[in-house]
Design a protein around this motif. Structure first.
Motif, PDB file in Angstrom:
ATOM      1  N   PHE A  15       0.815  -1.207   0.000  1.00 15.37           N
ATOM      2  CA  PHE A  15       0.000   0.000   0.000  1.00 15.37           C
ATOM      3  C   PHE A  15       0.855   1.265   0.000  1.00 15.37           C
ATOM      4  CE2 PHE A  15      -3.103  -2.884   2.290  1.00 15.37           C
ATOM      5  CZ  PHE A  15      -3.917  -3.050   1.185  1.00 15.37           C
ATOM      6  N   THR A  16       2.164   1.119   0.222  1.00 20.33           N
ATOM      7  CA  THR A  16       3.016   2.299   0.390  1.00 20.33           C
ATOM      8  C   THR A  16       4.159   2.401  -0.616  1.00 20.33           C
ATOM      9  OG1 THR A  16       4.352   1.098   2.024  1.00 20.33           O
ATOM     10  CG2 THR A  16       2.520   2.424   2.857  1.00 20.33           C
ATOM     11  N   ALA A  17       4.542   1.301  -1.268  1.00 16.03           N
ATOM     12  CA  ALA A  17       5.682   1.334  -2.189  1.00 16.03           C
ATOM     13  C   ALA A  17       5.361   2.179  -3.418  1.00 16.03           C
ATOM     14  CB  ALA A  17       6.058  -0.081  -2.618  1.00 16.03           C
ATOM     15  N   PRO A  18       6.302   3.013  -3.871  1.00 17.79           N
ATOM     16  CA  PRO A  18       6.054   3.813  -5.077  1.00 17.79           C
ATOM     17  C   PRO A  18       5.967   2.938  -6.320  1.00 17.79           C
ATOM     18  CG  PRO A  18       8.343   4.024  -4.370  1.00 17.79           C
ATOM     19  CD  PRO A  18       7.636   3.270  -3.294  1.00 17.79           C
ATOM     20  N   VAL A  19       5.151   3.361  -7.268  1.00 13.58           N
ATOM     21  CA  VAL A  19       4.970   2.628  -8.522  1.00 13.58           C
ATOM     22  C   VAL A  19       5.774   3.313  -9.616  1.00 13.58           C
ATOM     23  CG1 VAL A  19       3.307   1.941 -10.290  1.00 13.58           C
ATOM     24  CG2 VAL A  19       2.694   1.785  -7.867  1.00 13.58           C
ATOM     25  N   VAL A  74       3.041  -4.720  -6.958  1.00 10.70           N
ATOM     26  CA  VAL A  74       3.215  -6.128  -6.605  1.00 10.70           C
ATOM     27  C   VAL A  74       4.686  -6.344  -6.246  1.00 10.70           C
ATOM     28  CG1 VAL A  74       3.156  -8.507  -7.450  1.00 10.70           C
ATOM     29  CG2 VAL A  74       1.316  -6.912  -8.062  1.00 10.70           C
ATOM     30  N   VAL A  75       4.936  -6.835  -5.041  1.00  5.52           N
ATOM     31  CA  VAL A  75       6.314  -7.012  -4.578  1.00  5.52           C
ATOM     32  C   VAL A  75       6.731  -8.475  -4.518  1.00  5.52           C
ATOM     33  CG1 VAL A  75       6.315  -4.848  -3.286  1.00  5.52           C
ATOM     34  CG2 VAL A  75       5.573  -6.951  -2.150  1.00  5.52           C
ATOM     35  N   LEU A  76       5.758  -9.390  -4.641  1.00  5.56           N
ATOM     36  CA  LEU A  76       6.089 -10.813  -4.562  1.00  5.56           C
ATOM     37  C   LEU A  76       4.980 -11.623  -5.218  1.00  5.56           C
ATOM     38  CD1 LEU A  76       7.626 -12.689  -1.580  1.00  5.56           C
ATOM     39  CD2 LEU A  76       5.480 -13.555  -2.509  1.00  5.56           C
ATOM     40  N   ILE A  77       5.363 -12.687  -5.903  1.00  6.43           N
ATOM     41  CA  ILE A  77       4.406 -13.599  -6.533  1.00  6.43           C
ATOM     42  C   ILE A  77       4.568 -14.982  -5.909  1.00  6.43           C
ATOM     43  CG2 ILE A  77       3.633 -14.679  -8.682  1.00  6.43           C
ATOM     44  CD1 ILE A  77       4.921 -12.310 -10.170  1.00  6.43           C
ATOM     45  N   LYS A  78       3.492 -15.541  -5.402  1.00  2.00           N
ATOM     46  CA  LYS A  78       3.507 -16.899  -4.856  1.00  2.00           C
ATOM     47  C   LYS A  78       2.718 -17.788  -5.809  1.00  2.00           C
ATOM     48  CE  LYS A  78       2.466 -19.576  -0.676  1.00  2.00           C
ATOM     49  NZ  LYS A  78       3.806 -20.118  -0.516  1.00  2.00           N
TER      50      LYS A  78
END
Length: 211
Positions: free
Chosen positions: A143-147, A201-205
C-alpha cells in the motif's frame, strides 16, 4: 559480479565492530583474530574478511550485503523475518551464472503485514497475464511502495473494477497511465492517473507451491 571496495568495506567493518562491542579487543576475541590483524588487514582495505569471519559477523546480526557492498542502509538485519541465502547471480539473457556462495550473501522477506496484503488471481478471468501469472496465484501488494514505469501492479477503478497489469506512463503525457497484459493479444487499457489507484506487486507466490 559487483566489485567490492575493500577500503569502504573495512570502514563499515570498523563501524559495526565499534558499535557492537565498544572496543576492538572484545571484537577481535569474538572473531578469533587480533586487533592488529583487524587494523592492518581489514580496516585499511588490504583484504576482505574470509568466510569464517563473515559467518561470525552474520550470526551476530551484521548485514553482510551492507558490509561488503554498502547496498543497504541497514547495518543490522531485521530480526523475526525469514532470511534466504543468495546462491548465485543469473543473467536475464545469455551468460554464465556467477557463484555467490562464498560471499555468504543473504536477504530477508521483510514485508510487514501492516501495509502488505495478498490478493488471489481470479480462476476464471486470470489468463491475460499468463504465463507470468496464472489463475489462483497469490500476489503480495504494497500500500506504500512507489509505482514506477514497468512495474506489475494491482489496479482499481470505478470502485468495483480492477485488474493485475503491467503499468507504463506514456512519455508524451505523464498524466495518463497505460495498463498492459503479458499476453500481447489483449489490448491495453488507458486511464487518467487521477481515475485509478495502483498498488505495486512485490512478490508472486505461484499456485501449488509449498507453504
Amino acid at each position: 559480479m559487483k566489485k567490492i571496495d575493500k577500503k569502504e568495506a573495512g570502514n563499515r567493518l570498523r563501524r559495526f565492530l565499534t558499535e557492537r562491542f565498544g572496543n576492538l579487543e572484545d571484537a577481535a576475541a569474538y572473531l578469533d583474530t587480533t586487533v592488529s590483524s583487524l587494523r592492518n588487514s581489514y580496516f585499511n582495505g588490504q583484504s576482505l574478511p574470509g568466510k569464517a569471519i563473515l559467518e561470525k559477523l552474520k550470526a551476530d546480526g551484521c548485514n553482510i550485503d551492507w558490509l561488503l557492498f554498502g547496498e543497504s542502509e541497514t547495518m543490522v538485519k531485521r530480526l523475526g523475518y525469514p532470511e534466504y541465502r543468495i546462491e548465485a547471480a543469473i543473467p536475464a539473457g545469455r551468460g554464465e551464472l556467477v557463484d555467490l556462495s562464498e560471499w555468504y550473501q543473504s536477504d530477508v522477506l521483510d514485508y510487514s503485514p501492516e501495509d502488505h496484503v495478498f490478493i488471489k488471481v481470479d480462476s476464471e478471468f486470470g489468463y491475460s497475464m499468463m504465463p507470468l501469472i496464472k489463475p489462483d496465484d497469490l500476489v503480495l501488494i504494497s500500500f506504500t511502495a512507489p509505482v514506477y514505469d514497468g512495474d506489475l501492479v494491482a489496479a482499481r477503478w470505478d470502485r468495483t473494477k480492477g485488474a493485475l497489469k503491467l503499468c507504463s506512463f506514456p512519455p508524451n503525457d505523464r498524466t495518463m497511465v497505460m495498463l498492459s497484459s503479458y499476453n500481447s493479444a489483449v489490448l491495453p487499457m488507458v486511464f487518467k492517473k487521477n481515475e485509478i489507484k495502483m498498488y505495486k506487486v512485490v512478490l508472486i507466490k505461484k499456485h501449488g507451491s509449498k507453504r
